[in-house]
Design a protein around this motif. Structure first.
Motif, PDB file in Angstrom:
ATOM      1  N   LEU A  72       0.805  -1.215   0.000  1.00  0.00           N
ATOM      2  CA  LEU A  72       0.000   0.000   0.000  1.00  0.00           C
ATOM      3  C   LEU A  72       0.837   1.264   0.000  1.00  0.00           C
ATOM      4  O   LEU A  72       0.306   2.367   0.178  1.00  0.00           O
ATOM      5  CB  LEU A  72      -0.918   0.005   1.231  1.00  0.00           C
ATOM      6  N   THR A  73       2.154   1.125  -0.196  1.00  0.00           N
ATOM      7  CA  THR A  73       3.023   2.300  -0.132  1.00  0.00           C
ATOM      8  C   THR A  73       2.745   3.275  -1.264  1.00  0.00           C
ATOM      9  O   THR A  73       3.037   4.466  -1.145  1.00  0.00           O
ATOM     10  CB  THR A  73       4.490   1.854  -0.181  1.00  0.00           C
ATOM     11  N   ARG A  74       2.201   2.767  -2.379  1.00  0.00           N
ATOM     12  CA  ARG A  74       1.889   3.647  -3.510  1.00  0.00           C
ATOM     13  C   ARG A  74       0.445   4.131  -3.501  1.00  0.00           C
ATOM     14  O   ARG A  74      -0.018   4.716  -4.471  1.00  0.00           O
ATOM     15  CB  ARG A  74       2.178   2.911  -4.822  1.00  0.00           C
ATOM     16  N   SER A  75      -0.293   3.858  -2.386  1.00  0.00           N
ATOM     17  CA  SER A  75      -1.711   4.254  -2.300  1.00  0.00           C
ATOM     18  C   SER A  75      -1.981   5.155  -1.107  1.00  0.00           C
ATOM     19  O   SER A  75      -3.097   5.181  -0.586  1.00  0.00           O
ATOM     20  CB  SER A  75      -2.590   2.992  -2.207  1.00  0.00           C
ATOM     21  N   LEU A  76      -0.974   5.877  -0.655  1.00  0.00           N
ATOM     22  CA  LEU A  76      -1.177   6.771   0.486  1.00  0.00           C
ATOM     23  C   LEU A  76      -2.183   7.858   0.122  1.00  0.00           C
ATOM     24  O   LEU A  76      -2.117   8.469  -0.952  1.00  0.00           O
ATOM     25  CB  LEU A  76       0.147   7.402   0.906  1.00  0.00           C
ATOM     26  N   GLY A  77      -3.136   8.100   1.048  1.00  0.00           N
ATOM     27  CA  GLY A  77      -4.184   9.077   0.822  1.00  0.00           C
ATOM     28  C   GLY A  77      -5.386   8.548   0.091  1.00  0.00           C
ATOM     29  O   GLY A  77      -6.374   9.275  -0.084  1.00  0.00           O
ATOM     30  N   ALA A  78      -5.329   7.285  -0.349  1.00  0.00           N
ATOM     31  CA  ALA A  78      -6.454   6.706  -1.074  1.00  0.00           C
ATOM     32  C   ALA A  78      -7.563   6.351  -0.096  1.00  0.00           C
ATOM     33  O   ALA A  78      -7.301   5.933   1.042  1.00  0.00           O
ATOM     34  CB  ALA A  78      -6.010   5.458  -1.836  1.00  0.00           C
ATOM     35  N   PRO A  79      -8.803   6.479  -0.534  1.00  0.00           N
ATOM     36  CA  PRO A  79      -9.907   6.128   0.380  1.00  0.00           C
ATOM     37  C   PRO A  79     -10.087   4.629   0.467  1.00  0.00           C
ATOM     38  O   PRO A  79      -9.846   3.887  -0.487  1.00  0.00           O
ATOM     39  CB  PRO A  79     -11.115   6.797  -0.269  1.00  0.00           C
ATOM     40  N   VAL A  80     -10.464   4.160   1.606  1.00  0.00           N
ATOM     41  CA  VAL A  80     -10.772   2.749   1.816  1.00  0.00           C
ATOM     42  C   VAL A  80     -12.129   2.666   2.499  1.00  0.00           C
ATOM     43  O   VAL A  80     -12.557   3.589   3.193  1.00  0.00           O
ATOM     44  CB  VAL A  80      -9.694   2.057   2.680  1.00  0.00           C
ATOM     45  N   ARG A  81     -12.779   1.552   2.235  1.00  0.00           N
ATOM     46  CA  ARG A  81     -14.085   1.317   2.834  1.00  0.00           C
ATOM     47  C   ARG A  81     -13.969   0.248   3.910  1.00  0.00           C
ATOM     48  O   ARG A  81     -13.036  -0.570   3.907  1.00  0.00           O
ATOM     49  CB  ARG A  81     -15.088   0.889   1.767  1.00  0.00           C
ATOM     50  N   SER A  82     -14.875   0.255   4.774  1.00  0.00           N
ATOM     51  CA  SER A  82     -14.862  -0.715   5.870  1.00  0.00           C
ATOM     52  C   SER A  82     -14.942  -2.133   5.313  1.00  0.00           C
ATOM     53  O   SER A  82     -15.802  -2.455   4.492  1.00  0.00           O
ATOM     54  CB  SER A  82     -16.049  -0.462   6.808  1.00  0.00           C
ATOM     55  N   GLY A  83     -14.010  -2.993   5.742  1.00  0.00           N
ATOM     56  CA  GLY A  83     -13.969  -4.379   5.290  1.00  0.00           C
ATOM     57  C   GLY A  83     -13.005  -4.637   4.141  1.00  0.00           C
ATOM     58  O   GLY A  83     -12.774  -5.803   3.782  1.00  0.00           O
ATOM     59  N   ASP A  84     -12.408  -3.581   3.553  1.00  0.00           N
ATOM     60  CA  ASP A  84     -11.421  -3.790   2.481  1.00  0.00           C
ATOM     61  C   ASP A  84     -10.160  -4.450   3.042  1.00  0.00           C
ATOM     62  O   ASP A  84      -9.689  -4.097   4.132  1.00  0.00           O
ATOM     63  CB  ASP A  84     -11.061  -2.465   1.822  1.00  0.00           C
ATOM     64  N   THR A  85      -9.585  -5.412   2.267  1.00  0.00           N
ATOM     65  CA  THR A  85      -8.359  -6.111   2.685  1.00  0.00           C
ATOM     66  C   THR A  85      -7.170  -5.181   2.553  1.00  0.00           C
ATOM     67  O   THR A  85      -6.933  -4.587   1.494  1.00  0.00           O
ATOM     68  CB  THR A  85      -8.132  -7.375   1.833  1.00  0.00           C
ATOM     69  N   LEU A  86      -6.410  -5.064   3.640  1.00  0.00           N
ATOM     70  CA  LEU A  86      -5.231  -4.214   3.644  1.00  0.00           C
ATOM     71  C   LEU A  86      -3.952  -5.031   3.552  1.00  0.00           C
ATOM     72  O   LEU A  86      -3.145  -4.829   2.645  1.00  0.00           O
ATOM     73  CB  LEU A  86      -5.223  -3.356   4.917  1.00  0.00           C
ATOM     74  N   ILE A  87      -3.728  -5.948   4.470  1.00  0.00           N
ATOM     75  CA  ILE A  87      -2.486  -6.706   4.555  1.00  0.00           C
ATOM     76  C   ILE A  87      -2.813  -8.140   4.970  1.00  0.00           C
ATOM     77  O   ILE A  87      -3.730  -8.371   5.776  1.00  0.00           O
ATOM     78  CB  ILE A  87      -1.505  -6.065   5.568  1.00  0.00           C
ATOM     79  N   THR A  88      -2.012  -9.112   4.405  1.00  0.00           N
ATOM     80  CA  THR A  88      -2.110 -10.525   4.797  1.00  0.00           C
ATOM     81  C   THR A  88      -0.798 -10.926   5.445  1.00  0.00           C
ATOM     82  O   THR A  88       0.282 -10.724   4.877  1.00  0.00           O
ATOM     83  CB  THR A  88      -2.381 -11.424   3.583  1.00  0.00           C
ATOM     84  N   VAL A  89      -0.888 -11.494   6.660  1.00  0.00           N
ATOM     85  CA  VAL A  89       0.288 -11.853   7.442  1.00  0.00           C
ATOM     86  C   VAL A  89       0.230 -13.345   7.748  1.00  0.00           C
ATOM     87  O   VAL A  89      -0.855 -13.896   8.015  1.00  0.00           O
ATOM     88  CB  VAL A  89       0.356 -11.037   8.742  1.00  0.00           C
ATOM     89  N   ALA A  90       1.425 -14.016   7.702  1.00  0.00           N
ATOM     90  CA  ALA A  90       1.531 -15.438   8.047  1.00  0.00           C
ATOM     91  C   ALA A  90       2.606 -15.611   9.104  1.00  0.00           C
ATOM     92  O   ALA A  90       3.590 -14.852   9.130  1.00  0.00           O
ATOM     93  CB  ALA A  90       1.874 -16.260   6.812  1.00  0.00           C
TER      94      ALA A  90
END
Length: 558
Positions: free
Chosen positions: A432-450
């Motif tokens: 998401l480093t190239r999407s700073l300031g972009a709007p997001v909606r509740s429930g949108d996937t941000l990061i997947t961690v294992a």
């Protein structure tokens, strides 16, 4: 009649004056002795006739003295001319009708053949023997250049040129010399250029081209044949002087003696060269193409029948990829805007580390409003209580409680605006480093961690092979990113449902790595090979085509 049809060195249509075929040393000696006896008898008869004509009294005289006086005059003229170097001086001094000239020609021809054979036999190695042959022919037959070419695959390859030629000229003469040899091979006859007036018609175009390029005044190409088959060719050149018919006949006699020796040397140097011909002679059907094809088919069928029932270890191969054993998806807690991103895919993270922050200015304003409402309603409720106004107290107290509840909800939302790692692990997805300031909606996937160090391998097994796996099988996985390193795995789960990948129907089979490898990373891809028990070679090779054919036959109603 071609040269390949000649079965003996001598020519059948040779004139009486031509030299007889070259034989052994004993035959040459016996023929020379007979010729000497005949010459002596002729001399005695001539002497007796002259004596009778001159004097009747001398007719009765014995003939022996006359023979003794004639023999010394004849023998010295024959014996010195035996050496090959004085051959041109013999013909003018001896009359054509004189019998010892025939024996002399035989001895000269035999001497030349024996010297060439001796040079060929004394050479060490087949290549050196070829060079010695052309050098000896050029030296003893007074040729300027002699070339030897071998017949290969219906063509001619020049293998040796006499040492008297310059290297540059030898290189330039290779192509025209091979063309001249091929011309003689196609006609299966000895080719002499320029042709003699009384010779039969023959094509000499390539020989003329070679003479113009090399500057030769006379050329002769002789076939070296044995067993009715031409194996090599000998091209002789003279820059000064012609090549007469007797010399051509002598070269043909030489070829008849040299060809078997060359063939034996070639077989000794190349033992596998004629293996195909020997195999053809051993086959009962004569070695024809159809017979060889039938033998190959029969041998192949026999090998298939013998190996069809052989049981060997079978394996199931399928594409593989590495995934985390547990994956946690972090989503947007509410509608907002990206304020800050701290990690990228592939980064290792610690528990409770802030990964993503959302812009909370709107929510902070809402929190301040609810906090103000809560404080104001609480103060009004206190004033109503002081006035002992129970109705107003109850109304303001309820509004104050509602404001505090909304304030708690806003605080909870504000706490989720900072997305943190739930455990120690590695970021799989979410750049998401190239999407700073972009709007997001509740429930949108941000990061997947294992989790770090806990992986699983997913194999996409084809539907034709899924029935051979039941769980618990072991195998190996080779990953492209780890330089082909093989990781041992064990199958833990076979998915009951299929998915479509690249137009194929596959089943996902989950396997667990048996060795902890620090080089493993989620997302690595490679190939997996799982042991699937014992199967016959027939089922391994023809199992899948047979299943497809059986399905097609069933679909067609057969």
């Amino acid at each position: 009649m071609t040269v390949l049809e000649r079965q003996a060195p001598a020519r059948a249509d040779a004139s009486p004056t031509e030299p007889p075929p070259v034989g052994s040393r004993a035959e040459v000696a016996s023929s020379a002795a007979q010729a000497q006896v005949q010459s002596r008898a002729q001399v005695q008869e001539q002497a007796q006739a002259q004596a009778q004509e001159q004097s009747p009294a001398r007719a009765a005289a014995p003939i022996a003295p006359a023979a003794t006086t004639v023999e010394p005059t004849v023998e010295p003229t024959v014996e010195p001319t035996v050496e090959p170097t004085v051959e041109p001086t013999v013909e003018p001094t001896v009359a054509p009708a004189f019998a010892p000239a025939v024996a002399l020609d035989e001895r000269i021809a035999s001497s030349r053949v024996l010297k060439v054979q001796a040079a060929l036999l004394q050479a060490t190695g087949f290549v050196a023997g070829q060079q010695a042959l052309v050098a000896a022919v050029a030296r003893h037959y007074q040729f300027d250049r002699v070339s030897l070419g071998w017949v290969r695959n219906k063509g001619v390859v020049v293998q040796a040129i006499s040492q008297t030629v310059v290297a540059r000229l030898a290189t330039e003469a290779m192509a025209p010399c091979a063309a001249a040899m091929h011309e003689a091979l196609d006609q299966e006859a000895t080719v002499l250029w320029p042709t003699l007036p009384d010779s039969r018609p023959i094509i000499v175009f390539a020989h003329g081209q070679m003479a113009r390029q090399t500057g030769a005044q006379a050329l002769c190409t002789v076939l070296l044949a044995t067993g009715g088959q031409c194996i090599a060719l000998l091209t002789c050149e003279r820059d000064h002087g012609p090549i007469d018919q007797p010399l051509v006949d002598e070269l043909q006699h030489l070829a008849a003696f040299v060809a078997p020796m060359l063939l034996l040397g070639h077989r000794a140097a190349h033992p596998m060269a004629d293996a195909g011909e020997r195999l053809k002679r051993l086959l009962p059907f004569g070695g024809s193409r159809r017979g060889l094809a039938a033998a190959a088919v029969a041998a192949g069928l026999a090998a298939l029948v013998a190996l069809a029932g052989l049981e060997v270890d079978s394996r199931v191969s399928a594409p593989a990829r590495v995934e985390g054993a547990v994956q946690r998806v972090l989503t947007a807690p509410a509608d907002g805007f990206l304020l800050r991103v701290a990690v990228r895919p592939g980064d290792t993270v610690k528990a409770d580390q802030i990964l993503v922050e959302l812009d909370d200015r709107d929510l902070s304003i809402e929190r301040l409003r609810w906090a103000t409402d809560s404080e104001q309603e609480g103060r009004q409720a206190t004033e109503a209580l002081a006035r002992e106004d129970r109705v107003q107290f109850a109304a303001h107290a309820a509004k104050a409680e509602q404001a505090r509840a909304q304030l708690a909800l806003v605080d909870a939302q504000l706490s989720r605006f900072k997305v943190s790692a739930p455990f120690d692990g590695i970021v799989l997805q979410g750049d998401l480093t190239r999407s700073l300031g972009a709007p997001v909606r509740s429930g949108d996937t941000l990061i997947t961690v294992a989790p770090a160090g806990e992986y699983r391998v997913i194999l996409e097994v084809d539907e034709y092979d899924i029935g051979r796996l039941a769980g618990g099988e072991s195998g190996l996985v080779s990953l492209a990113a780890s330089s082909g390193a093989q990781v041992p795995v064990r199958v833990t789960r076979v998915s009951p449902t299929s998915i479509v990948r690249d137009g194929r129907n596959v089943f996902e089979v989950e396997a667990q790595p048996l060795a902890s490898d620090a080089a493993l990373r989620p997302g690595f891809q490679g190939m997996g090979r799982i042991q699937a028990g014992q199967r016959s070679l027939w089922r391994i090779v023809a199992g899948r085509p047979w299943l497809w054919l059986r399905q097609q036959l069933w679909a067609w109603g057969l």
